[in-house]
Structure formats: structure tokens, C-alpha cells
Scaffold this motif. Sequence first.
Motif, PDB file in Angstrom:
ATOM      1  N   SER A 166       6.249  -5.396   6.209  1.00 13.78           N
ATOM      2  CA  SER A 166       5.551  -6.476   5.517  1.00 13.78           C
ATOM      3  C   SER A 166       4.171  -6.678   6.133  1.00 13.78           C
ATOM      4  CB  SER A 166       6.352  -7.777   5.624  1.00 13.78           C
ATOM      5  OG  SER A 166       6.355  -8.234   6.966  1.00 13.78           O
ATOM      6  N   GLN A 167       3.293  -7.306   5.376  1.00 11.24           N
ATOM      7  CA  GLN A 167       1.947  -7.585   5.896  1.00 11.24           C
ATOM      8  C   GLN A 167       2.004  -8.437   7.149  1.00 11.24           C
ATOM      9  OE1 GLN A 167      -1.055  -6.330   4.441  1.00 11.24           O
ATOM     10  NE2 GLN A 167      -1.817  -6.965   6.449  1.00 11.24           N
ATOM     11  N   ALA A 168       2.951  -9.359   7.206  1.00 10.57           N
ATOM     12  CA  ALA A 168       3.078 -10.232   8.379  1.00 10.57           C
ATOM     13  C   ALA A 168       3.406  -9.427   9.630  1.00 10.57           C
ATOM     14  CB  ALA A 168       4.156 -11.285   8.121  1.00 10.57           C
ATOM     15  N   VAL A 169       4.250  -8.408   9.495  1.00  9.86           N
ATOM     16  CA  VAL A 169       4.587  -7.564  10.644  1.00  9.86           C
ATOM     17  C   VAL A 169       3.365  -6.777  11.102  1.00  9.86           C
ATOM     18  CG1 VAL A 169       5.949  -5.568  11.381  1.00  9.86           C
ATOM     19  CG2 VAL A 169       7.028  -7.393  10.068  1.00  9.86           C
ATOM     20  N   LEU A 170       2.602  -6.204  10.160  1.00 10.27           N
ATOM     21  CA  LEU A 170       1.381  -5.477  10.539  1.00 10.27           C
ATOM     22  C   LEU A 170       0.394  -6.388  11.241  1.00 10.27           C
ATOM     23  CD1 LEU A 170       2.493  -3.254   8.518  1.00 10.27           C
ATOM     24  CD2 LEU A 170       0.091  -2.745   8.099  1.00 10.27           C
TER      25      LEU A 170
ATOM     26  N   LEU B 298      -4.595  -7.755   9.115  1.00 15.94           N
ATOM     27  CA  LEU B 298      -5.008  -6.387   8.840  1.00 15.94           C
ATOM     28  C   LEU B 298      -5.035  -6.198   7.324  1.00 15.94           C
ATOM     29  CD1 LEU B 298      -5.634  -3.824  10.605  1.00 15.94           C
ATOM     30  CD2 LEU B 298      -3.344  -3.061  10.040  1.00 15.94           C
ATOM     31  N   HIS B 299      -6.178  -6.522   6.730  1.00 15.70           N
ATOM     32  CA  HIS B 299      -6.239  -6.598   5.272  1.00 15.70           C
ATOM     33  C   HIS B 299      -6.057  -5.249   4.603  1.00 15.70           C
ATOM     34  CE1 HIS B 299      -7.404 -10.750   5.659  1.00 15.70           C
ATOM     35  NE2 HIS B 299      -8.419 -10.422   6.440  1.00 15.70           N
TER      36      HIS B 299
ATOM     37  N   ARG C 284       0.816  -1.226   0.000  1.00 11.40           N
ATOM     38  CA  ARG C 284       0.000   0.000   0.000  1.00 11.40           C
ATOM     39  C   ARG C 284       0.845   1.269   0.000  1.00 11.40           C
ATOM     40  NH1 ARG C 284      -5.120  -0.881   1.826  1.00 11.40           N
ATOM     41  NH2 ARG C 284      -5.534   0.992   0.595  1.00 11.40           N
ATOM     42  N   ALA C 285       2.140   1.128   0.131  1.00 11.67           N
ATOM     43  CA  ALA C 285       2.997   2.288   0.387  1.00 11.67           C
ATOM     44  C   ALA C 285       2.972   3.300  -0.749  1.00 11.67           C
ATOM     45  CB  ALA C 285       4.429   1.827   0.653  1.00 11.67           C
ATOM     46  N   ASP C 286       3.103   2.859  -1.983  1.00 12.00           N
ATOM     47  CA  ASP C 286       3.198   3.809  -3.097  1.00 12.00           C
ATOM     48  C   ASP C 286       1.949   4.675  -3.210  1.00 12.00           C
ATOM     49  OD1 ASP C 286       5.680   2.844  -3.689  1.00 12.00           O
ATOM     50  OD2 ASP C 286       5.032   1.578  -5.358  1.00 12.00           O
TER      51      ASP C 286
END
Length: 216
Positions: free
Chosen positions: A38-42, A50-51, A22-24
Motif C-alpha cells: 500500500s502507499q502507506a507502507v511505501l 513517496l508520490h 502502480r503495479a499493473d
Amino acid sequence: MLRVLAGQGRHRVRAVLLAESRADKLAPLFDAPVYIASQAVLDAIAGFPLHRGILALGERAPEPAPAELLAGLSPRALVLALHGIANHDNIGGIFRNAAAFGVDAVLLDPTCCDPLYRKALRVSVGGVLKVPFTRADDLIAALDGFEPIALSPNGAETLSELKRPDRAALLLGAEGPGLPDAVLARCRTVRIPMSGGFDSLNVATTSGIALHHLVS
């Protein structure tokens, strides 16, 4: 809602944590430090998947005194005053309608729930961030200079007959008990007629109907 959060000036965004995917797209929205993981960290931080891929830390703005909030409004301002609205879905729905119909400010009595609670904020689709609000111990006293219009099933006149005063304050109470008699006695009372003797509308729905009439 993210664009509303990023674009409003009252509640400061302190920091944002974004998923890599989602960063860009999202990072340019915020004038605040942005961290990427990364999604795993979130998911590990949030405790569940956290979709949407974004977490943010915000700083709540102090609530102004009612007189301070209302003093700068236009000669044809429209205000909402809420009594005993303790359901976050209803608060969120009311603020969504307030934003949609251009309400200038919202006053809440001490028994209303917090509009910035995450569920109320989500249901409002960012409306809570757009419409200024504060709390008042005595709603009617705080509305000096406004004509208080109270919605009640036993209102003295129907909404369709109401001609909006220049400075109007619409009062809404909780579903079930409604507005206290002591408050109704100090207001112009209005009802929304219903068929078959049915006398109950969801308070958020009621706010949308009444606000549409007042701004039409």
C-alpha cells in the motif's frame, strides 16, 4: 527513466517495490522480483510521502579500466572527459546531453562526483544509465588515440571554426577554476565567444552547445 533502467544491461535491478496503484503498469517492465504494498507502507519505508509509488534496489556494475572502455569504440567515436565536476546537477545535465547527442563514453577524473548519486541520476533523466563511464587518474593519458579538445574562455580557436577529428574527446572543467593549465597545455583549446565581455556559461549548457557542434 524507469524504462531506461529496465532496458539497460549494466546495472542490475535486484528487486522492486511498487505501490498498489502502480503495479499493473510498472511491474511488467522489470525482470526482477516485484513486491507490492500500500502507499502507506511505501511512505513509512521511505520516511516521507513517496508520490511516484516505486522503490528499487539496484546493483552497481563495476567500472571498467579506461583502456577497456575505449578499446571497443568505433573509428569515429566521441568521448567526454570531465575534470573536477563536483556538482550533481551539472553531472546529471552533462550526462543528459551526452545521451542526447550520442556520446560513446565518459571519463571522469577522481575529483568528479558520482554520476549514480540519486540527484545526478534524476537530473540526467536516465542518461547516466545509457552512456558508459569510468574514472581515470590522468585523463589525457587515458585518451590515447583521441584528439583532446578542451573548452576554455581563452581557447585558441572558436568552436564554430572547429572541424571535428575522427576520434574526438571533449574536455570540460568545473565552473570557476576550469581546466588546469597542465591539462590545457596538452589539448587543442576551443572557446565559445560571448557578448559584452561575459565569459561564463554553465558547464552543462556548454557541453550541450559543444556536443551539438561536434555531431552536426
